[in-house]
Structure formats: structure tokens, C-alpha cells
Design a protein around this motif. Sequence first.
Motif, mmCIF file in Angstrom:
data_model
loop_
_atom_site.group_PDB
_atom_site.id
_atom_site.type_symbol
_atom_site.label_atom_id
_atom_site.label_comp_id
_atom_site.label_asym_id
_atom_site.label_seq_id
_atom_site.Cartn_x
_atom_site.Cartn_y
_atom_site.Cartn_z
ATOM 1 N N GLU A 165 -27.778 -50.458 12.525
ATOM 2 C CA GLU A 165 -26.689 -50.422 11.557
ATOM 3 C C GLU A 165 -26.757 -49.070 10.863
ATOM 4 O O GLU A 165 -27.820 -48.659 10.392
ATOM 5 N N ALA A 166 -25.611 -48.376 10.824
ATOM 6 C CA ALA A 166 -25.582 -47.020 10.288
ATOM 7 C C ALA A 166 -24.508 -46.870 9.233
ATOM 8 O O ALA A 166 -23.416 -47.422 9.353
ATOM 9 N N LYS A 167 -24.829 -46.104 8.203
ATOM 10 C CA LYS A 167 -23.863 -45.684 7.191
ATOM 11 C C LYS A 167 -23.689 -44.189 7.403
ATOM 12 O O LYS A 167 -24.669 -43.436 7.369
ATOM 13 N N VAL A 168 -22.444 -43.787 7.654
ATOM 14 C CA VAL A 168 -22.166 -42.399 8.020
ATOM 15 C C VAL A 168 -20.959 -41.872 7.246
ATOM 16 O O VAL A 168 -20.241 -42.633 6.609
ATOM 17 N N MET A 169 -20.766 -40.564 7.345
ATOM 18 C CA MET A 169 -19.547 -39.923 6.857
ATOM 19 C C MET A 169 -18.798 -39.442 8.091
ATOM 20 O O MET A 169 -19.387 -38.846 8.995
ATOM 21 N N THR A 170 -17.508 -39.713 8.128
ATOM 22 C CA THR A 170 -16.694 -39.253 9.253
ATOM 23 C C THR A 170 -16.383 -37.765 9.078
ATOM 24 O O THR A 170 -16.567 -37.204 7.997
ATOM 25 N N ALA A 171 -15.889 -37.148 10.123
ATOM 26 C CA ALA A 171 -15.551 -35.725 10.081
ATOM 27 C C ALA A 171 -14.471 -35.437 9.042
ATOM 28 O O ALA A 171 -14.429 -34.352 8.468
ATOM 29 N N ASP A 172 -13.602 -36.431 8.766
ATOM 30 C CA ASP A 172 -12.534 -36.217 7.787
ATOM 31 C C ASP A 172 -12.908 -36.695 6.377
ATOM 32 O O ASP A 172 -12.059 -36.836 5.506
ATOM 33 N N GLY A 173 -14.196 -36.950 6.129
ATOM 34 C CA GLY A 173 -14.675 -37.215 4.780
ATOM 35 C C GLY A 173 -14.723 -38.663 4.338
ATOM 36 O O GLY A 173 -14.938 -38.933 3.171
ATOM 37 N N TYR A 174 -14.543 -39.611 5.243
ATOM 38 C CA TYR A 174 -14.598 -41.019 4.880
ATOM 39 C C TYR A 174 -15.994 -41.579 5.110
ATOM 40 O O TYR A 174 -16.681 -41.182 6.053
ATOM 41 N N LYS A 175 -16.385 -42.531 4.265
ATOM 42 C CA LYS A 175 -17.623 -43.260 4.496
ATOM 43 C C LYS A 175 -17.315 -44.351 5.526
ATOM 44 O O LYS A 175 -16.250 -44.946 5.488
ATOM 45 N N ALA A 176 -18.239 -44.601 6.423
ATOM 46 C CA ALA A 176 -18.044 -45.654 7.413
ATOM 47 C C ALA A 176 -19.361 -46.383 7.650
ATOM 48 O O ALA A 176 -20.436 -45.802 7.518
ATOM 49 N N GLU A 177 -19.248 -47.661 7.976
ATOM 50 C CA GLU A 177 -20.399 -48.457 8.383
ATOM 51 C C GLU A 177 -20.120 -48.941 9.796
ATOM 52 O O GLU A 177 -19.030 -49.410 10.086
ATOM 53 N N LEU A 178 -21.102 -48.791 10.673
ATOM 54 C CA LEU A 178 -20.910 -49.216 12.058
ATOM 55 C C LEU A 178 -22.228 -49.639 12.660
ATOM 56 O O LEU A 178 -23.270 -49.514 12.033
ATOM 57 N N ARG A 179 -22.152 -50.169 13.878
ATOM 58 C CA ARG A 179 -23.350 -50.634 14.570
ATOM 59 C C ARG A 179 -23.428 -49.980 15.942
ATOM 60 O O ARG A 179 -22.409 -49.780 16.595
ATOM 61 N N VAL A 180 -24.645 -49.676 16.352
ATOM 62 C CA VAL A 180 -24.888 -49.172 17.704
ATOM 63 C C VAL A 180 -25.618 -50.280 18.457
ATOM 64 O O VAL A 180 -26.704 -50.712 18.063
#
Length: 155
Positions: free
Chosen positions: A68-83
Motif C-alpha cells: 500500500e503506497a501513498k504518493v504524489m502524482t505528477a500533477d500534484g495530487y495525493k493518491a493512495e494505491l496498491r501494488v
Amino acid sequence: MGDGYHEEKNMIASLVIGFCILFVVQTAFADTSTKPKNEMKITAAIEKLQAKGYKNIRKIEFKDGYYEAKVMTADGYKAELRVNTKTGAIENPTKEVKSLGILEIIKKVQAAGYHDIYKISFDEGKYEVAAIDQAGVDVKLDVNASTGEIKKDWL
């Protein structure tokens, strides 16, 4: 004399058996969901995320077969996703509200009449700003990171 010896021996044997049972039970019910076994390593998961454009990874941890990852997208949004640790697929991306950058916040605070900003920090969706107001008084401001709305923090 003979009874005390046998009682002590039986007590020691009972303790040894009890510890063996406890070890077997703990091993049988151990939670193995916190560590990946024979699956994708965390470095490979990070490489997958970076290859998809998620350069700023704020947090990543293994949980229930996924990273489970908390990341910032290239356009500046916070996102949570799973690998997925078996397939490497990036699943369930969710975007949060875009946060304004620190320079944008400073410009909003200055446009509202505050000046000589001497401290700014980000915490839990808001910026905390220390500045001087129009009357020359030190103030502490809370600025919404998404909207730029300024609230004076009255002490």
C-alpha cells in the motif's frame, strides 16, 4: 523425601510441556501478513510505481498481499494505491484534493494583507503561517492547503 522429588520432577515436566504447547500455538497463529514471503520485494514495487510516474512516494508498506503506497502524482495530487505483489499491477488508485504549494500559500497570505512571513509549516491538510498583520502585530494563521482559505488562529 521421595514424594517431594517426584512432585518437583512432575512440576518441571509440566512446565516444559506447557512452554512447548505455547510455542506451537503461537507459531500456528502467528500473523504473517506483515512480511511478504516469496513475493515482490519493496524495491521492485517502488520501481513499478516510479515507472508509472509516481516519483514522490510518501509511504509504502506491505499489507495483506499488497504494498500500500501513498504518493504524489505528477500533477500534484495525493493518491493512495496498491501494488499487487504477485502480478505487479497497480490497483485502486484514488486521488485526493490537490494541495497548493508553499509558494502559492505565501502569495495568498501576502495578498490578504499579511507580510514579513517568518515561519511556515504543513501539517494535516493545512499550512501554519507566522507573519505580521497590517497593524504590525505577530499573528499565527491556519491556511487550508486545498483552498488557500486563511483563518486567524486566536490564542
